[in-house]
Design a protein around this motif. Sequence first.
Motif, PDB file in Angstrom:
ATOM      1  N   LEU A   1       0.819  -1.210   0.000  1.00  0.00           N
ATOM      2  CA  LEU A   1       0.000   0.000   0.000  1.00  0.00           C
ATOM      3  C   LEU A   1       0.855   1.262   0.000  1.00  0.00           C
ATOM      4  N   ILE A   2       1.938   1.267   0.760  1.00  0.00           N
ATOM      5  CA  ILE A   2       2.822   2.442   0.792  1.00  0.00           C
ATOM      6  C   ILE A   2       3.430   2.682  -0.589  1.00  0.00           C
ATOM      7  N   THR A   3       3.892   1.621  -1.235  1.00  0.00           N
ATOM      8  CA  THR A   3       4.469   1.774  -2.567  1.00  0.00           C
ATOM      9  C   THR A   3       3.426   2.249  -3.570  1.00  0.00           C
ATOM     10  N   TYR A   4       2.212   1.736  -3.474  1.00  0.00           N
ATOM     11  CA  TYR A   4       1.137   2.156  -4.382  1.00  0.00           C
ATOM     12  C   TYR A   4       0.775   3.626  -4.144  1.00  0.00           C
ATOM     13  N   PHE A   5       0.727   4.038  -2.876  1.00  0.00           N
ATOM     14  CA  PHE A   5       0.434   5.440  -2.579  1.00  0.00           C
ATOM     15  C   PHE A   5       1.545   6.364  -3.063  1.00  0.00           C
ATOM     16  N   ILE A   6       2.783   5.900  -3.053  1.00  0.00           N
ATOM     17  CA  ILE A   6       3.883   6.709  -3.591  1.00  0.00           C
ATOM     18  C   ILE A   6       3.662   6.951  -5.085  1.00  0.00           C
ATOM     19  N   ILE A   7       3.263   5.912  -5.812  1.00  0.00           N
ATOM     20  CA  ILE A   7       2.995   6.068  -7.248  1.00  0.00           C
ATOM     21  C   ILE A   7       1.841   7.045  -7.471  1.00  0.00           C
ATOM     22  N   ILE A   8       0.765   6.913  -6.694  1.00  0.00           N
ATOM     23  CA  ILE A   8      -0.385   7.800  -6.835  1.00  0.00           C
ATOM     24  C   ILE A   8       0.001   9.245  -6.514  1.00  0.00           C
ATOM     25  N   LEU A   9       0.732   9.458  -5.420  1.00  0.00           N
ATOM     26  CA  LEU A   9       1.143  10.811  -5.044  1.00  0.00           C
ATOM     27  C   LEU A   9       2.120  11.403  -6.051  1.00  0.00           C
ATOM     28  N   TRP A  10       2.923  10.571  -6.683  1.00  0.00           N
ATOM     29  CA  TRP A  10       3.845  11.036  -7.711  1.00  0.00           C
ATOM     30  C   TRP A  10       3.048  11.636  -8.877  1.00  0.00           C
ATOM     31  N   ILE A  11       2.040  10.911  -9.331  1.00  0.00           N
ATOM     32  CA  ILE A  11       1.206  11.395 -10.439  1.00  0.00           C
ATOM     33  C   ILE A  11       0.422  12.636 -10.008  1.00  0.00           C
ATOM     34  N   LEU A  12      -0.122  12.618  -8.787  1.00  0.00           N
ATOM     35  CA  LEU A  12      -0.900  13.761  -8.305  1.00  0.00           C
ATOM     36  C   LEU A  12      -0.036  15.012  -8.199  1.00  0.00           C
ATOM     37  N   SER A  13       1.157  14.888  -7.659  1.00  0.00           N
ATOM     38  CA  SER A  13       2.020  16.064  -7.543  1.00  0.00           C
ATOM     39  C   SER A  13       2.464  16.559  -8.914  1.00  0.00           C
ATOM     40  N   PHE A  14       2.680  15.646  -9.840  1.00  0.00           N
ATOM     41  CA  PHE A  14       3.050  16.042 -11.209  1.00  0.00           C
ATOM     42  C   PHE A  14       1.924  16.841 -11.863  1.00  0.00           C
ATOM     43  N   THR A  15       0.706  16.331 -11.740  1.00  0.00           N
ATOM     44  CA  THR A  15      -0.423  17.053 -12.344  1.00  0.00           C
ATOM     45  C   THR A  15      -0.677  18.379 -11.638  1.00  0.00           C
ATOM     46  N   PHE A  16      -0.495  18.418 -10.313  1.00  0.00           N
ATOM     47  CA  PHE A  16      -0.731  19.660  -9.589  1.00  0.00           C
ATOM     48  C   PHE A  16       0.301  20.732  -9.952  1.00  0.00           C
ATOM     49  N   LEU A  17       1.566  20.360 -10.032  1.00  0.00           N
ATOM     50  CA  LEU A  17       2.619  21.339 -10.325  1.00  0.00           C
ATOM     51  C   LEU A  17       2.541  21.884 -11.747  1.00  0.00           C
ATOM     52  N   TYR A  18       2.071  21.069 -12.687  1.00  0.00           N
ATOM     53  CA  TYR A  18       2.057  21.468 -14.088  1.00  0.00           C
ATOM     54  C   TYR A  18       0.642  21.566 -14.662  1.00  0.00           C
TER      55      TYR A  18
ATOM     56  N   LYS B   1      12.333  12.850 -16.013  1.00  0.00           N
ATOM     57  CA  LYS B   1      12.949  11.555 -16.310  1.00  0.00           C
ATOM     58  C   LYS B   1      11.974  10.436 -15.954  1.00  0.00           C
ATOM     59  N   GLN B   2      12.023   9.381 -16.729  1.00  0.00           N
ATOM     60  CA  GLN B   2      11.132   8.240 -16.488  1.00  0.00           C
ATOM     61  C   GLN B   2      11.702   7.256 -15.481  1.00  0.00           C
ATOM     62  N   LEU B   3      13.009   7.208 -15.345  1.00  0.00           N
ATOM     63  CA  LEU B   3      13.654   6.169 -14.540  1.00  0.00           C
ATOM     64  C   LEU B   3      13.236   6.156 -13.066  1.00  0.00           C
ATOM     65  N   PRO B   4      13.163   7.299 -12.356  1.00  0.00           N
ATOM     66  CA  PRO B   4      12.798   7.205 -10.934  1.00  0.00           C
ATOM     67  C   PRO B   4      11.427   6.563 -10.692  1.00  0.00           C
ATOM     68  N   LEU B   5      10.407   6.993 -11.415  1.00  0.00           N
ATOM     69  CA  LEU B   5       9.087   6.379 -11.228  1.00  0.00           C
ATOM     70  C   LEU B   5       9.083   4.938 -11.721  1.00  0.00           C
TER      71      LEU B   5
ATOM     72  N   VAL C   1       7.812   1.620  -9.727  1.00  0.00           N
ATOM     73  CA  VAL C   1       6.856   0.653 -10.299  1.00  0.00           C
ATOM     74  C   VAL C   1       7.450  -0.753 -10.273  1.00  0.00           C
ATOM     75  N   ILE C   2       8.709  -0.893 -10.618  1.00  0.00           N
ATOM     76  CA  ILE C   2       9.369  -2.204 -10.563  1.00  0.00           C
ATOM     77  C   ILE C   2       9.394  -2.732  -9.127  1.00  0.00           C
ATOM     78  N   LEU C   3       9.678  -1.847  -8.168  1.00  0.00           N
ATOM     79  CA  LEU C   3       9.643  -2.244  -6.757  1.00  0.00           C
ATOM     80  C   LEU C   3       8.248  -2.736  -6.381  1.00  0.00           C
ATOM     81  N   PHE C   4       7.222  -2.059  -6.858  1.00  0.00           N
ATOM     82  CA  PHE C   4       5.849  -2.483  -6.591  1.00  0.00           C
ATOM     83  C   PHE C   4       5.574  -3.851  -7.203  1.00  0.00           C
ATOM     84  N   PHE C   5       6.073  -4.103  -8.417  1.00  0.00           N
ATOM     85  CA  PHE C   5       5.926  -5.426  -9.037  1.00  0.00           C
ATOM     86  C   PHE C   5       6.581  -6.508  -8.188  1.00  0.00           C
ATOM     87  N   ILE C   6       7.790  -6.239  -7.728  1.00  0.00           N
ATOM     88  CA  ILE C   6       8.525  -7.222  -6.923  1.00  0.00           C
ATOM     89  C   ILE C   6       7.800  -7.488  -5.610  1.00  0.00           C
TER      90      ILE C   6
END
Length: 193
Positions: free
Chosen positions: A8-25, A154-158, A162-167
């Motif tokens: 859940l923490i990893t999934y929320f990090i992905i969600i917050l990443w997208i939310l902060s990206f959309t909010f900033l731009y 950059k795409q690599l950090p997210l 995502v790979i960590l979430f898969f694992i």
Amino acid sequence: MTSIYSLLITYFIIILWILSFTFLYRKRISYMTGMMIAMSTGMTIGLTFGIVLGILYSDQLFKMTVISMIIGGMTGVIFGIQFNIIAVIDGFMSGIMGGMMGVMLGVMIPNDTINTVINVFAVFSSGILFLLFLLIQHDIIIKEKGWRKFFFAKQLPLFLVVILFFILSNQYQYPIPRADIDHSSHLYNSTHK
């Protein structure tokens, strides 16, 4: 053995990443992309949380349906409100629909395939959110330097998150098999006239 909390923490990090990206731009994202962001996040998050709640609380179908509809609908509203009212409505309706479908699917999953379904939807939902990240990157041009460039240009950090979430989802095992629930009372019986 991975805990549900690390997932859940990893999934929320992905969600917050997208939310902060959309909010900033948000000022530089087109309305059509904004509608796509609201619809995709509302549907994906509603579906994912609906499946999880349907698996965990399969004996409380109505309550979990309402909760997952609220989660999906509010997610669509939060992402859509940054753009326009059409994106809000689109995100809200997609989130409601995803929440309903997720719980229905979660309740119907047999005990022996729960872990497989969790793995499939971990790949599906985080993959959709990563594709959404790529869509936003394609829609805007990031000229900033520093941490914004590192996290959003950059795409690599997210991708690594995502790979960590898969694992983590692959290592997770649903701990307690659900008790078989008798759903025969839900069926129409021809003797009741």
